[in-house]
Structures are given as C-alpha cells and as structure tokens.
Scaffold this motif. Structure first.
Motif, mmCIF file in Angstrom:
data_model
loop_
_atom_site.group_PDB
_atom_site.id
_atom_site.type_symbol
_atom_site.label_atom_id
_atom_site.label_comp_id
_atom_site.label_asym_id
_atom_site.label_seq_id
_atom_site.Cartn_x
_atom_site.Cartn_y
_atom_site.Cartn_z
ATOM 1 N N LEU A 10 -3.529 21.115 28.658
ATOM 2 C CA LEU A 10 -2.992 22.310 29.312
ATOM 3 C C LEU A 10 -3.917 22.795 30.422
ATOM 4 O O LEU A 10 -3.465 23.220 31.491
ATOM 5 C CB LEU A 10 -2.779 23.414 28.274
ATOM 6 N N PHE A 11 -5.229 22.700 30.170
ATOM 7 C CA PHE A 11 -6.197 23.138 31.176
ATOM 8 C C PHE A 11 -6.101 22.269 32.430
ATOM 9 O O PHE A 11 -6.073 22.774 33.555
ATOM 10 C CB PHE A 11 -7.612 23.088 30.598
ATOM 11 N N LEU A 12 -6.047 20.948 32.249
ATOM 12 C CA LEU A 12 -5.964 20.051 33.394
ATOM 13 C C LEU A 12 -4.638 20.216 34.131
ATOM 14 O O LEU A 12 -4.590 20.118 35.365
ATOM 15 C CB LEU A 12 -6.130 18.600 32.941
ATOM 16 N N LEU A 13 -3.572 20.471 33.382
ATOM 17 C CA LEU A 13 -2.288 20.726 34.031
ATOM 18 C C LEU A 13 -2.353 21.981 34.888
ATOM 19 O O LEU A 13 -1.832 22.022 36.010
ATOM 20 C CB LEU A 13 -1.197 20.862 32.960
ATOM 21 N N VAL A 43 -3.934 15.441 45.526
ATOM 22 C CA VAL A 43 -3.856 16.183 44.260
ATOM 23 C C VAL A 43 -3.846 15.221 43.075
ATOM 24 O O VAL A 43 -4.563 15.422 42.077
ATOM 25 C CB VAL A 43 -2.601 17.079 44.241
ATOM 26 N N ILE A 44 -3.063 14.148 43.181
ATOM 27 C CA ILE A 44 -2.993 13.182 42.075
ATOM 28 C C ILE A 44 -4.344 12.500 41.866
ATOM 29 O O ILE A 44 -4.803 12.331 40.729
ATOM 30 C CB ILE A 44 -1.894 12.145 42.357
ATOM 31 N N VAL A 45 -5.000 12.124 42.967
ATOM 32 C CA VAL A 45 -6.310 11.469 42.856
ATOM 33 C C VAL A 45 -7.322 12.388 42.200
ATOM 34 O O VAL A 45 -8.056 11.991 41.283
ATOM 35 C CB VAL A 45 -6.804 11.020 44.249
ATOM 36 N N ILE A 46 -7.381 13.626 42.655
ATOM 37 C CA ILE A 46 -8.324 14.593 42.066
ATOM 38 C C ILE A 46 -8.018 14.812 40.597
ATOM 39 O O ILE A 46 -8.921 14.871 39.748
ATOM 40 C CB ILE A 46 -8.268 15.927 42.842
ATOM 41 N N PHE A 47 -6.736 14.912 40.263
ATOM 42 C CA PHE A 47 -6.343 15.140 38.869
ATOM 43 C C PHE A 47 -6.821 13.999 37.979
ATOM 44 O O PHE A 47 -7.392 14.223 36.909
ATOM 45 C CB PHE A 47 -4.828 15.285 38.773
ATOM 46 N N ILE A 52 -2.859 24.560 40.243
ATOM 47 C CA ILE A 52 -3.644 25.380 41.181
ATOM 48 C C ILE A 52 -3.941 24.598 42.455
ATOM 49 O O ILE A 52 -3.836 25.130 43.572
ATOM 50 C CB ILE A 52 -4.950 25.871 40.519
ATOM 51 N N LEU A 53 -4.306 23.321 42.309
ATOM 52 C CA LEU A 53 -4.583 22.497 43.481
ATOM 53 C C LEU A 53 -3.339 22.355 44.363
ATOM 54 O O LEU A 53 -3.414 22.428 45.591
ATOM 55 C CB LEU A 53 -5.085 21.119 43.045
ATOM 56 N N ILE A 54 -2.205 22.145 43.724
ATOM 57 C CA ILE A 54 -0.960 22.040 44.491
ATOM 58 C C ILE A 54 -0.677 23.345 45.228
ATOM 59 O O ILE A 54 -0.261 23.345 46.396
ATOM 60 C CB ILE A 54 0.211 21.678 43.541
ATOM 61 N N ALA A 55 -0.914 24.464 44.528
ATOM 62 C CA ALA A 55 -0.684 25.766 45.160
ATOM 63 C C ALA A 55 -1.611 25.969 46.352
ATOM 64 O O ALA A 55 -1.193 26.457 47.421
ATOM 65 C CB ALA A 55 -0.887 26.874 44.125
ATOM 66 N N ILE A 56 -2.889 25.577 46.205
ATOM 67 C CA ILE A 56 -3.840 25.712 47.311
ATOM 68 C C ILE A 56 -3.400 24.859 48.496
ATOM 69 O O ILE A 56 -3.435 25.291 49.652
ATOM 70 C CB ILE A 56 -5.256 25.323 46.849
#
Length: 311
Positions: free
Chosen positions: A42-45, A11-15, A50-54
């Motif tokens: 805000l959009f990137l956050l 998640v961190i890498v993708i972010f 969402i990625l963490i939730a997935i």
C-alpha cells in the motif's frame, strides 16, 4: 530528459527500483515482501500515485507557461529544453565514472617514457573500478563473518531443509492419495468405506472362484489359516495384483483394478479369517503364522517366564 523519456515510463522505472530495494532490504523469505506485508504494498502504491500526480502537475504547469509565451519565445524555450536534456546527463555520468583527464589537461599527466613516439599517461584508476573493488572488500568481510564466524545457513543447509520439507509434504500427500499404494506400502484398511468398496470388488470379480462367504470353490478357502502364497496383507495384495502360481493359479488383476481397489479387496479378504462358510473347501497350502505376531508373542512369553523364575 522529460522530453526524451515519457513520464509514465519514468514513474514505472522509479516504482520498480523502490520495489526491488524494498524486497532486498526486507528479505522476507519464500514469500515476496509485498504479499507477506500488505502495508508495504500500500505504501509503494501510494508513492507511485504521488509520483504520477507530481508528473501531471509539472506537465500542467509547463503547458500553462507555454500558453503565455508568444511563438518565438515558445520555440526558443523548447529548443533550449531539448538541447539541455539531450543525453547530457549520460555524458556527465560517463565522465564521472571514467575519471579521466580532458584532452586539454593530458599534458599534466604525461610520463617521461617514449617508445617510438608513443607516450604513456599516468591516469588514475577509474572511480567505477575503485568503488567496485571497495564494495568487493566489504562484501568479502560480511561474507566471512556471516558464514565462517557465525556459521550462517549455507546452500547445503537450505537444501537439507527443503528436502525435509519435501519428505513431509510427500508423506502428507500419500495419506490422501491412496492410489499410490503398492506392495511395499500397503497396510490393512479398516475404514468401513474401504471395506465396503472391497466387498463390492470381491462380489463383482471373486465370487465365481471363492464363493460369496469365502469358503472356496475353484479357488482356495479364504476362511482358514492355510495360505498358498502367504496370508498377510502384503502377500494377499501381491497375489491379487500379480496373480497366483504360474499356469494354475489366479490371474493377475493389476490391469483391471486400481492399486486402491486391490488394497481394499485384499483387506476385505482378510475379514473372512475365523468365519464359518456354508461349504468350506479343504485347506490348501501351508499353515500361515504372522512372524511379527509370533515374535511379539514369544518375547512376551519369555518376559513372563523370566519374571516367574525371578519370583
């Protein structure tokens, strides 16, 4: 791959990949895009959440599925999963970038050359090299158009802009940092606070030699138009800072007084001009005439005479 790399790392890498791409595309200038455009942050956050939730949902579903399997099926599933994702993706990417033929198919590209049993393969250029070459051509074309056709701003233009901004910033700083004053930049201070501070310095250090009204004692009279070392603000500042004539003049005060204090007391000294002290000392030095004022007066007189002659 999910087993080899923890979800939080992915998640961190993708972010940060999205972060870098967004910053590169927006290119907002000196400030990062995420400061200048809070909506982007805000959009990137939101994307990261969402990625963490997935990731959490996928992990939960796998755990639920594993609970329904018996021990043998669970062990088989985990073994297949580990085998499937154990760096095979790295090998596949490497093969695609290298673009070489498998050993089994090398017979198709062997050339007729034979040097002491050494044969040559007619391999194509690696895809990574070809795409890098194409990318360099595209970059060169964009660079040519940007900087040589449309004369875009280059590093020299940026340097000149930054130097101009720095000069403006320095001048603005000097206006609020009076202690940077020296003999070359000093001007007459007229603010009541500066003159009051200059009076305090004068009464503390200068009265024994010049008297409280500037009439002079051991030191010269400060109220007349005669000056030993010059009567403009720069000359007075220099005299106070560096001292008077060697061996018989005023001592140097630059060790005891700050530059601002010297400028303040010098400006206060000039306020004695034209006043009448109680016991004025005889004039010393030469009659001082401000050259700039004299030149202005002579110019005005010449203009008036010219106009009179014409009329």
């Amino acid at each position: 791959m999910r087993k080899l790399i923890p979800s939080w790392i992915r998640v961190i890498v993708i972010f940060f990949i999205i972060f870098g791409l967004t910053e590169f595309i927006i290119d907002s200038g000196e400030k990062p895009a995420f400061i200048e455009y809070p909506v982007v942050s805000l959009f990137l956050l939101l994307v990261m959440l969402i990625l963490i939730a997935i990731e959490a949902i996928i992990g939960a579903l796998e755990n639920v599925m594993l609970l329904k399997l018996d021990e043998e099926a669970k062990a088989r599933f985990l073994a297949e999963k580990e085998t499937k994702y154990k760096f095979t993706w790295i090998k596949n990417i490497y093969k695609k970038l290298a673009g070489g033929k498998p050993i089994e198919e090398e017979a198709e590209i062997i050339l007729d050359h034979n040097y002491d049993g050494i044969k040559e393969l007619d391999n194509n250029l690696p895809p990574w090299w070809i795409w890098g070459f194409y990318a360099s051509i595209v970059f060169a074309a964009i660079y040519l158009i940007r900087f040589h056709v449309f004369n875009g701003e280059n590093q020299y233009d940026e340097l000149e802009t930054e130097l101009a901004d720095a000069k403006i910033a320095i001048e603005a700083y000097k206006k609020t940092a009076k202690n940077l004053v020296d003999v070359n930049t000093v001007t007459v201070l007229t603010d009541a606070s500066d003159l009051s501070a200059g009076k305090t310095v004068f009464e503390t250090n200068c009265i024994p030699c010049h008297m409280s009204d500037g009439g002079g004692g051991i030191g010269p009279n400060l109220t007349d138009k005669h000056w030993i070392l010059g009567g403009d603000i720069k000359s007075v500042f220099k005299t106070i800072s560096q001292g008077g004539r060697s061996g018989k003049g005023m001592i140097s005060w630059k060790q005891q007084l700050k530059p601002l204090e010297i400028a303040q007391v010098a400006s206060y000294v000039l306020t004695f001009q034209g006043t009448t002290p109680a016991n004025p000392k005889e004039p010393q030095g030469n009659l001082w005439v401000d050259e700039s004022t004299q030149q202005t007066t002579e110019t005005n007189t010449t203009q008036i005479d010219s106009i009179t002659t014409t009329n």
